[in-house]
Design a protein around this motif. Sequence first.
Motif, PDB file in Angstrom:
ATOM      1  N   VAL A   2       0.846  -1.188   0.000  1.00 61.36           N
ATOM      2  CA  VAL A   2       0.000   0.000   0.000  1.00 61.36           C
ATOM      3  C   VAL A   2       0.883   1.239   0.000  1.00 61.36           C
ATOM      4  O   VAL A   2       1.772   1.385   0.841  1.00 61.36           O
ATOM      5  N   GLN A   3       0.631   2.130  -0.937  1.00 61.76           N
ATOM      6  CA  GLN A   3       1.342   3.390  -1.025  1.00 61.76           C
ATOM      7  C   GLN A   3       0.335   4.533  -1.053  1.00 61.76           C
ATOM      8  O   GLN A   3      -0.677   4.460  -1.756  1.00 61.76           O
ATOM      9  N   LEU A   4       0.616   5.578  -0.287  1.00 61.45           N
ATOM     10  CA  LEU A   4      -0.245   6.750  -0.211  1.00 61.45           C
ATOM     11  C   LEU A   4       0.586   7.982  -0.536  1.00 61.45           C
ATOM     12  O   LEU A   4       1.662   8.169   0.034  1.00 61.45           O
ATOM     13  N   VAL A   5       0.095   8.821  -1.430  1.00 59.17           N
ATOM     14  CA  VAL A   5       0.822  10.013  -1.846  1.00 59.17           C
ATOM     15  C   VAL A   5      -0.083  11.226  -1.742  1.00 59.17           C
ATOM     16  O   VAL A   5      -1.089  11.322  -2.450  1.00 59.17           O
ATOM     17  N   GLU A   6       0.290  12.166  -0.856  1.00 58.62           N
ATOM     18  CA  GLU A   6      -0.478  13.388  -0.662  1.00 58.62           C
ATOM     19  C   GLU A   6      -0.007  14.479  -1.622  1.00 58.62           C
ATOM     20  O   GLU A   6       1.155  14.502  -2.031  1.00 58.62           O
ATOM     21  N   SER A   7      -0.912  15.400  -1.927  1.00 55.60           N
ATOM     22  CA  SER A   7      -0.577  16.565  -2.725  1.00 55.60           C
ATOM     23  C   SER A   7      -1.564  17.681  -2.394  1.00 55.60           C
ATOM     24  O   SER A   7      -2.584  17.448  -1.761  1.00 55.60           O
ATOM     25  N   GLY A   8      -1.252  18.896  -2.828  1.00 51.91           N
ATOM     26  CA  GLY A   8      -2.165  20.012  -2.667  1.00 51.91           C
ATOM     27  C   GLY A   8      -1.796  21.003  -1.588  1.00 51.91           C
ATOM     28  O   GLY A   8      -2.461  22.041  -1.447  1.00 51.91           O
ATOM     29  N   VAL A  93       2.354  19.649   8.781  1.00 52.99           N
ATOM     30  CA  VAL A  93       2.440  18.659   7.722  1.00 52.99           C
ATOM     31  C   VAL A  93       1.212  17.776   7.841  1.00 52.99           C
ATOM     32  O   VAL A  93       0.919  17.258   8.918  1.00 52.99           O
ATOM     33  N   TYR A  94       0.490  17.620   6.751  1.00 58.41           N
ATOM     34  CA  TYR A  94      -0.737  16.826   6.737  1.00 58.41           C
ATOM     35  C   TYR A  94      -0.475  15.467   6.111  1.00 58.41           C
ATOM     36  O   TYR A  94       0.111  15.366   5.031  1.00 58.41           O
ATOM     37  N   TYR A  95      -0.934  14.424   6.795  1.00 54.23           N
ATOM     38  CA  TYR A  95      -0.723  13.055   6.356  1.00 54.23           C
ATOM     39  C   TYR A  95      -2.055  12.356   6.118  1.00 54.23           C
ATOM     40  O   TYR A  95      -2.989  12.510   6.903  1.00 54.23           O
ATOM     41  N   ALA A 112      -2.483   1.843   9.742  1.00 55.41           N
ATOM     42  CA  ALA A 112      -1.364   0.989   9.367  1.00 55.41           C
ATOM     43  C   ALA A 112      -0.467   1.566   8.274  1.00 55.41           C
ATOM     44  O   ALA A 112       0.728   1.272   8.237  1.00 55.41           O
ATOM     45  N   TYR A 113      -1.035   2.358   7.383  1.00 54.44           N
ATOM     46  CA  TYR A 113      -0.293   2.867   6.236  1.00 54.44           C
ATOM     47  C   TYR A 113      -0.382   4.380   6.173  1.00 54.44           C
ATOM     48  O   TYR A 113      -1.449   4.963   6.381  1.00 54.44           O
ATOM     49  N   TRP A 114       0.751   5.014   5.854  1.00 52.71           N
ATOM     50  CA  TRP A 114       0.869   6.466   5.874  1.00 52.71           C
ATOM     51  C   TRP A 114       1.556   6.998   4.639  1.00 52.71           C
ATOM     52  O   TRP A 114       2.463   6.361   4.093  1.00 52.71           O
ATOM     53  N   GLY A 115       1.124   8.182   4.202  1.00 50.43           N
ATOM     54  CA  GLY A 115       1.857   8.896   3.181  1.00 50.43           C
ATOM     55  C   GLY A 115       3.009   9.659   3.796  1.00 50.43           C
ATOM     56  O   GLY A 115       3.194   9.670   5.020  1.00 50.43           O
TER      57      GLY A 115
END
Length: 124
Positions: A2-8, A93-95, A112-115
């Motif tokens: 699992v991969q999470l990618v934040e933007s904006g 920082v927003y995750y 369990a999973y974080w960007g």
Amino acid sequence: QVQLVESGGGLVQAGGSLRLSCVASGRPFASYFMGWFRQAPGKDREFVASISGAGYNTYYADSVKGRFTISRDNAKNTLYLEMNSLKPEDTAVYYCARSRAGYHSTSHRDYAYWGRGTQVTVSS
């Protein structure tokens, strides 16, 4: 997997708005709660908002109620956080994160999973 990618994230004046996005890959996430957390320098990571798998239920920290809206588009595996009436206290920082189970929790230990996070800076 699992991969999470934040933007904006970005720099905005007090009273302004931003919309954060988080794209998930590697696993479908429709069955799980998703959440947004934030962390300012020298402070603990704190809960911001969460949303159930189908998007029917949402939860917010008292500090952001009425200003932030969490939503999701499961067809795109994307989580959103619309932030309005931003205050300098929102600077952090927003995750985005995926819960370990299909229920709400405000504790970061239940996710369990974080960007890697995206910086939001609100100037006064």
